[in-house]
Design a protein around this motif. Structure first.
Motif, PDB file in Angstrom:
ATOM      1  N   HIS A 183       0.823  -1.201   0.000  1.00 42.26           N
ATOM      2  CA  HIS A 183       0.000   0.000   0.000  1.00 42.26           C
ATOM      3  C   HIS A 183       0.863   1.260   0.000  1.00 42.26           C
ATOM      4  N   GLY A 184       0.198   2.390   0.113  1.00 40.30           N
ATOM      5  CA  GLY A 184       0.881   3.672   0.105  1.00 40.30           C
ATOM      6  C   GLY A 184       0.012   4.730  -0.540  1.00 40.30           C
ATOM      7  N   SER A 185       0.502   5.944  -0.566  1.00 37.67           N
ATOM      8  CA  SER A 185      -0.221   7.063  -1.169  1.00 37.67           C
ATOM      9  C   SER A 185       0.312   7.329  -2.572  1.00 37.67           C
ATOM     10  N   CYS A 186      -0.473   8.030  -3.363  1.00 31.84           N
ATOM     11  CA  CYS A 186      -0.083   8.350  -4.731  1.00 31.84           C
ATOM     12  C   CYS A 186      -0.781   9.634  -5.155  1.00 31.84           C
ATOM     13  N   GLN A 187      -0.243  10.264  -6.189  1.00 27.57           N
ATOM     14  CA  GLN A 187      -0.830  11.504  -6.694  1.00 27.57           C
ATOM     15  C   GLN A 187      -1.930  11.257  -7.730  1.00 27.57           C
ATOM     16  N   GLY A 188      -2.106   9.984  -8.135  1.00 28.72           N
ATOM     17  CA  GLY A 188      -3.179   9.676  -9.074  1.00 28.72           C
ATOM     18  C   GLY A 188      -4.535  10.052  -8.520  1.00 28.72           C
ATOM     19  N   LEU A 189      -5.342  10.750  -9.308  1.00 28.03           N
ATOM     20  CA  LEU A 189      -6.669  11.247  -8.928  1.00 28.03           C
ATOM     21  C   LEU A 189      -6.601  12.325  -7.851  1.00 28.03           C
ATOM     22  N   GLN A 190      -5.393  12.733  -7.488  1.00 29.35           N
ATOM     23  CA  GLN A 190      -5.261  13.850  -6.552  1.00 29.35           C
ATOM     24  C   GLN A 190      -4.656  15.060  -7.261  1.00 29.35           C
ATOM     25  N   SER A 191      -3.488  14.869  -7.888  1.00 32.78           N
ATOM     26  CA  SER A 191      -2.890  15.978  -8.635  1.00 32.78           C
ATOM     27  C   SER A 191      -3.199  15.885 -10.120  1.00 32.78           C
ATOM     28  N   HIS A 192      -3.572  14.700 -10.589  1.00 34.32           N
ATOM     29  CA  HIS A 192      -3.805  14.534 -12.027  1.00 34.32           C
ATOM     30  C   HIS A 192      -4.650  13.295 -12.320  1.00 34.32           C
ATOM     31  N   ILE A 193      -5.226  13.277 -13.515  1.00 37.56           N
ATOM     32  CA  ILE A 193      -5.835  12.083 -14.090  1.00 37.56           C
ATOM     33  C   ILE A 193      -5.291  11.968 -15.513  1.00 37.56           C
ATOM     34  N   ALA A 194      -5.628  10.882 -16.192  1.00 38.63           N
ATOM     35  CA  ALA A 194      -5.212  10.724 -17.582  1.00 38.63           C
ATOM     36  C   ALA A 194      -6.399  10.314 -18.439  1.00 38.63           C
ATOM     37  N   VAL A 195      -6.391  10.805 -19.669  1.00 38.83           N
ATOM     38  CA  VAL A 195      -7.398  10.427 -20.659  1.00 38.83           C
ATOM     39  C   VAL A 195      -6.658   9.808 -21.836  1.00 38.83           C
ATOM     40  N   LEU A 196      -6.954   8.557 -22.138  1.00 34.58           N
ATOM     41  CA  LEU A 196      -6.310   7.885 -23.259  1.00 34.58           C
ATOM     42  C   LEU A 196      -6.917   8.371 -24.562  1.00 34.58           C
ATOM     43  N   ILE A 234     -10.681   4.942  -4.720  1.00 38.07           N
ATOM     44  CA  ILE A 234      -9.242   5.095  -4.970  1.00 38.07           C
ATOM     45  C   ILE A 234      -8.704   6.323  -4.248  1.00 38.07           C
ATOM     46  N   ILE A 235      -9.446   7.429  -4.362  1.00 37.91           N
ATOM     47  CA  ILE A 235      -9.030   8.676  -3.708  1.00 37.91           C
ATOM     48  C   ILE A 235      -8.980   8.502  -2.195  1.00 37.91           C
ATOM     49  N   ARG A 236     -10.035   7.921  -1.648  1.00 39.10           N
ATOM     50  CA  ARG A 236     -10.102   7.707  -0.193  1.00 39.10           C
ATOM     51  C   ARG A 236      -8.979   6.795   0.271  1.00 39.10           C
ATOM     52  N   GLY A 237      -8.716   5.753  -0.519  1.00 41.44           N
ATOM     53  CA  GLY A 237      -7.657   4.820  -0.150  1.00 41.44           C
ATOM     54  C   GLY A 237      -6.294   5.485  -0.083  1.00 41.44           C
ATOM     55  N   PHE A 238      -5.965   6.283  -1.088  1.00 39.95           N
ATOM     56  CA  PHE A 238      -4.666   6.954  -1.085  1.00 39.95           C
ATOM     57  C   PHE A 238      -4.536   7.925   0.085  1.00 39.95           C
ATOM     58  N   LYS A 239      -5.621   8.591   0.429  1.00 37.45           N
ATOM     59  CA  LYS A 239      -5.572   9.504   1.578  1.00 37.45           C
ATOM     60  C   LYS A 239      -5.305   8.753   2.881  1.00 37.45           C
ATOM     61  N   GLU A 240      -5.694   7.469   2.898  1.00 38.98           N
ATOM     62  CA  GLU A 240      -5.483   6.632   4.086  1.00 38.98           C
ATOM     63  C   GLU A 240      -4.232   5.764   3.958  1.00 38.98           C
ATOM     64  N   GLY A 241      -3.466   5.992   2.872  1.00 35.92           N
ATOM     65  CA  GLY A 241      -2.259   5.206   2.670  1.00 35.92           C
ATOM     66  C   GLY A 241      -2.524   3.804   2.167  1.00 35.92           C
ATOM     67  N   GLU A 245      -6.588  -0.646  -5.687  1.00 41.30           N
ATOM     68  CA  GLU A 245      -6.591  -1.328  -6.974  1.00 41.30           C
ATOM     69  C   GLU A 245      -5.373  -2.253  -7.097  1.00 41.30           C
ATOM     70  N   ALA A 246      -5.583  -3.389  -7.753  1.00 40.65           N
ATOM     71  CA  ALA A 246      -4.503  -4.368  -7.916  1.00 40.65           C
ATOM     72  C   ALA A 246      -3.312  -3.773  -8.655  1.00 40.65           C
ATOM     73  N   LEU A 247      -3.578  -2.971  -9.686  1.00 37.10           N
ATOM     74  CA  LEU A 247      -2.472  -2.366 -10.437  1.00 37.10           C
ATOM     75  C   LEU A 247      -1.669  -1.425  -9.551  1.00 37.10           C
ATOM     76  N   CYS A 248      -2.345  -0.668  -8.716  1.00 39.13           N
ATOM     77  CA  CYS A 248      -1.667   0.273  -7.816  1.00 39.13           C
ATOM     78  C   CYS A 248      -0.809  -0.466  -6.793  1.00 39.13           C
ATOM     79  N   GLN A 249      -1.266  -1.634  -6.363  1.00 39.13           N
ATOM     80  CA  GLN A 249      -0.482  -2.432  -5.426  1.00 39.13           C
ATOM     81  C   GLN A 249       0.780  -2.967  -6.077  1.00 39.13           C
ATOM     82  N   ARG A 250       0.772  -3.046  -7.405  1.00 39.69           N
ATOM     83  CA  ARG A 250       1.918  -3.564  -8.154  1.00 39.69           C
ATOM     84  C   ARG A 250       2.691  -2.445  -8.849  1.00 39.69           C
ATOM     85  N   CYS A 251       2.557  -1.256  -8.335  1.00 41.91           N
ATOM     86  CA  CYS A 251       3.261  -0.092  -8.873  1.00 41.91           C
ATOM     87  C   CYS A 251       4.259   0.407  -7.838  1.00 41.91           C
ATOM     88  N   SER A 252       5.532   0.441  -8.220  1.00 43.03           N
ATOM     89  CA  SER A 252       6.572   0.890  -7.288  1.00 43.03           C
ATOM     90  C   SER A 252       6.758   2.408  -7.338  1.00 43.03           C
TER      91      SER A 252
END
Length: 258
Positions: A183-196, A234-241, A245-252
């Motif tokens: 787990h951990g925090s991230c800037q995804g959906l906090q400082s930015h999002i992406a549109v493919l 996702i936003i709530r989770g990152f705020k709580e560290g 999401e499975a992909l986020c858990q596998r992101c260093s």
């Protein structure tokens, strides 16, 4: 992305941001009509950030590259030594140096960030970096000492007015095949999002394959997508560290924020 669809997205994004980063992995300078996209961004009073390999600078005029909407141009210098190309190093670096020279001549009000994101690599990388340092030392009449840079690990070095060498380490792209990093925090959906390019909204610019597809802007508004329960979780989770999401858990990459 079609221009009319792009404009629909920009018109909605204005409520959330003032800056548009014109890439998710892809190089925006491959677009022959880049000027038209920048015109749209400018029309909505926003700023653009262009991140490029540097291979396609000669496809565009300085009028486009120094468009009033452009806040900064990021050039990933590792693109040359990490990719197969028919270009010689001189053919690659010459347009980059010319861009810097023209920016100074015009006193264009934008940043040029020359990215060297490989300071954690082996001596083979160091030889390439030393070649860059020598060229930039000569071009900008300063001393770039490789040993000091590797020892001190600066975040950036100013070469000239709003022209910077920017340093960082390589990072591993997130993948469901990666080991779990927890787990951990991230800037995804906090400082930015992406549109493919196809209109899929994802939490961050590293999800280039749309694994965490939050919605499709062809069928939903940006507001509707951001109000979804999955998005909020996702936003709530990152705020709580927590990485829910499975992909986020596998992101260093998120380790940089923790």
């Amino acid at each position: 992305m079609e221009l009319d669809f792009f404009e629909r997205i920009i018109s909605q994004a204005k409520a959330y941001t003032r800056e548009i980063a014109c890439h998710v992995v892809g190089d925006p300078l491959t677009q022959s009509d880049l000027h038209a996209y920048l015109n749209i961004i400018d029309r909505y009073g926003m700023k653009a950030m262009l991140t490029t390999s540097g291979y396609f600078l000669k496809k565009h005029s300085y009028e486009t590259l120094f468009h009033p909407a452009v806040k900064q141009i990021n050039i990933s210098l590792n693109s040359f030594n990490k990719n197969d190309t028919t270009l010689t190093f001189e053919q690659y670096i010459t347009p980059i140096l010319a861009l810097c020279e023209e920016k100074l001549r015009q006193e264009a009000d934008l940043f040029i960030n020359l990215r060297i994101w490989n300071l954690d690599e082996s001596m083979s990388e160091k030889a390439y970096n030393c070649m860059l340092f020598e060229i930039f030392s000569q071009k900008f009449d300063l001393i770039l000492d490789p040993e000091s840079i590797y020892l001190e690990r600066p975040r950036s070095i100013r070469l000239a007015s709003k022209i910077l060498l920017h340093f960082d380490d390589y990072f591993e792209w997130p993948s469901l095949e990666n080991p779990e990093y927890g787990h951990g925090s991230c800037q995804g959906l906090q400082s930015h999002i992406a549109v493919l390019a196809g209109g899929t909204v994802v939490p961050c610019c590293l999800d280039c394959d749309g694994i965490i597809a939050l919605g499709d802007l062809h069928h939903e508004s940006l507001e509707e997508i951001l109000l979804k329960q999955r998005t909020k979780a996702i936003i709530r989770g990152f705020k709580e560290g927590k990485a829910v999401e499975a992909l986020c858990q596998r992101c260093s990459y998120k380790e940089r924020f923790n």
